[in-house]
Design a protein around this motif. Structure first.
Motif, PDB file in Angstrom:
ATOM      1  N   GLY A  48       0.497  -1.387  -0.357  1.00  0.00           N
ATOM      2  CA  GLY A  48      -0.014  -0.155  -0.054  1.00  0.00           C
ATOM      3  C   GLY A  48       0.476   1.230   0.107  1.00  0.00           C
ATOM      4  N   THR A  49       0.020   2.359   0.259  1.00  0.00           N
ATOM      5  CA  THR A  49       1.086   3.738   0.018  1.00  0.00           C
ATOM      6  C   THR A  49       0.404   4.807   1.002  1.00  0.00           C
ATOM      7  N   VAL A  50       0.407   5.926   0.979  1.00  0.00           N
ATOM      8  CA  VAL A  50       0.583   6.745   2.148  1.00  0.00           C
ATOM      9  C   VAL A  50       0.013   8.045   1.838  1.00  0.00           C
ATOM     10  N   GLU A  51      -0.914   8.984   1.266  1.00  0.00           N
ATOM     11  CA  GLU A  51      -0.436  10.381   1.188  1.00  0.00           C
ATOM     12  C   GLU A  51      -1.311  11.339   2.521  1.00  0.00           C
ATOM     13  N   GLN A  52      -0.429  11.989   2.348  1.00  0.00           N
ATOM     14  CA  GLN A  52      -1.231  13.699   3.031  1.00  0.00           C
ATOM     15  C   GLN A  52      -2.135  14.152   1.830  1.00  0.00           C
ATOM     16  N   VAL A  53      -3.423  14.279   2.365  1.00  0.00           N
ATOM     17  CA  VAL A  53      -4.475  15.013   1.184  1.00  0.00           C
ATOM     18  C   VAL A  53      -5.049  16.422   2.232  1.00  0.00           C
ATOM     19  N   GLY A  54      -5.974  16.767   1.917  1.00  0.00           N
ATOM     20  CA  GLY A  54      -6.396  18.230   2.261  1.00  0.00           C
ATOM     21  C   GLY A  54      -5.687  19.449   3.104  1.00  0.00           C
ATOM     22  N   GLN A  55      -3.972  19.563   2.227  1.00  0.00           N
ATOM     23  CA  GLN A  55      -3.760  20.674   2.758  1.00  0.00           C
ATOM     24  C   GLN A  55      -3.984  22.148   1.283  1.00  0.00           C
ATOM     25  N   SER A  56      -3.924  23.239   1.859  1.00  0.00           N
ATOM     26  CA  SER A  56      -3.870  24.572   1.032  1.00  0.00           C
ATOM     27  C   SER A  56      -2.478  25.060   0.201  1.00  0.00           C
ATOM     28  N   GLY A  57      -3.223  25.357  -0.417  1.00  0.00           N
ATOM     29  CA  GLY A  57      -1.509  25.767  -1.026  1.00  0.00           C
ATOM     30  C   GLY A  57      -0.883  26.523  -0.302  1.00  0.00           C
ATOM     31  N   ALA A  58      -1.459  27.720   0.409  1.00  0.00           N
ATOM     32  CA  ALA A  58      -1.124  28.265   1.611  1.00  0.00           C
ATOM     33  C   ALA A  58       0.087  27.185   2.510  1.00  0.00           C
ATOM     34  N   ALA A  59      -0.442  26.334   2.949  1.00  0.00           N
ATOM     35  CA  ALA A  59      -0.108  25.435   4.013  1.00  0.00           C
ATOM     36  C   ALA A  59       1.108  24.932   3.037  1.00  0.00           C
ATOM     37  N   LYS A  60       0.979  24.146   1.795  1.00  0.00           N
ATOM     38  CA  LYS A  60       2.199  23.894   1.386  1.00  0.00           C
ATOM     39  C   LYS A  60       3.680  24.683   0.848  1.00  0.00           C
ATOM     40  N   ALA A  61       2.826  26.271   0.987  1.00  0.00           N
ATOM     41  CA  ALA A  61       3.960  27.300   0.887  1.00  0.00           C
ATOM     42  C   ALA A  61       4.551  26.971   2.133  1.00  0.00           C
ATOM     43  N   LEU A  62       3.726  27.178   3.168  1.00  0.00           N
ATOM     44  CA  LEU A  62       4.373  27.265   4.150  1.00  0.00           C
ATOM     45  C   LEU A  62       5.696  25.702   4.868  1.00  0.00           C
TER      46      LEU A  62
END
Length: 265
Positions: free
Chosen positions: A104-118
């Protein structure tokens, strides 16, 4: 083929992608993902250590474990390898069995663009919510994890793939050897106990404090250690355990990395 090294659709099986090393197709594959928070700027570095799984299992002392049923919940050994990225905006992992077969895999989901930049430009991960999906080899979510934003003790809410609550993994202390409690329906059904203050090896226990599984951190290689924050873990079951403890332990290999890596950043 003038392609940069990377993961590309596998012509032999559309459910998977295959690693192109810049000159040829390699034997390394992983399930093709649906929704993720991955970003094209993250610059993935190499594969996910599939070729080193046997070494990881041996170093963790988990070689010789019995045969399992071929799923995340029936294998005696789970190898959880984080995808190495020079710039990281999301958490991604691949899970193998002791024979380097994809589980299987594990993926992060649900982040906003601002959170990714941070995440890309700061070390403030602990101030943001983290949502992870543990998916089977077909890409179906089997567990969902939510770690609410925190500045002190962390906890992880564990749900089934359909959103049904299972329990919480709750950090019990901050100083010394870190401890987490598995809490289901308000009752402690087990826990995670670090074996040293750096907290990279863990004893996983049932409600009687009897060890039923272990988490061992394994070295990710010189290049990844120098240039990325990717971590690799081996989860070994000593015996079969029932739910909800089973689901909590399966979630633990990802939980400790998410909580501790961010808290120590």
């Amino acid at each position: 083929m003038n392609l940069a090294p990377g993961w590309y659709p596998d012509n032999a099986d559309p459910r998977f992608v295959r690693w192109w090393d810049g000159t040829q197709w390699t034997p390394h594959t992983q399930p093709r993902q649906q929704q993720t928070d991955a970003h094209h700027m993250e610059m993935q570095m190499g594969g996910t250590g599939q070729e080193k799984v046997a070494q990881q299992v041996q170093r963790a002392g988990a070689h010789g474990a019995g045969q399992g049923g071929g799923s995340l919940f029936t294998e005696p050994v789970l190898v959880v390898n984080q995808k190495a990225k020079l710039i990281e905006m999301s958490n991604s992992y691949v899970i193998y069995d002791q024979h380097a077969r994809h589980l299987g895999t594990v993926e992060q989901v649900g982040q906003s663009g601002a959170a990714k930049a941070l995440r890309a430009f700061t070390k403030l991960d602990s101030l943001m919510d983290v949502r992870l999906e543990i998916r089977d080899v077909q890409g179906h979510p089997v567990l969902r994890l939510v770690r609410p934003a925190t500045m002190w003790k962390s906890k992880v809410i564990v749900e089934r793939g359909d959103g049904m609550p299972i329990g919480e993994i709750v950090q019990e202390n901050v100083f010394g050897k870190v401890r987490f409690a598995y809490v289901c329906n308000g009752m402690k059904v087990g826990g995670i106990y670090a074996e040293n203050w750096r907290a990279w090896n863990f004893s996983l226990c049932d409600h009687t404090d009897t060890e039923v599984a272990r988490i061992t951190k394994t070295w990710q290689g010189m290049a990844k250690a120098m240039f990325t924050t990717a971590d690799n873990y081996v989860v070994q079951f000593h015996r079969q355990v029932p739910d909800p403890l089973l689901s909590m332990i399966v979630a633990s290999g990802v939980t400790v990395d998410t909580v501790l890596s961010q808290n120590q950043s």
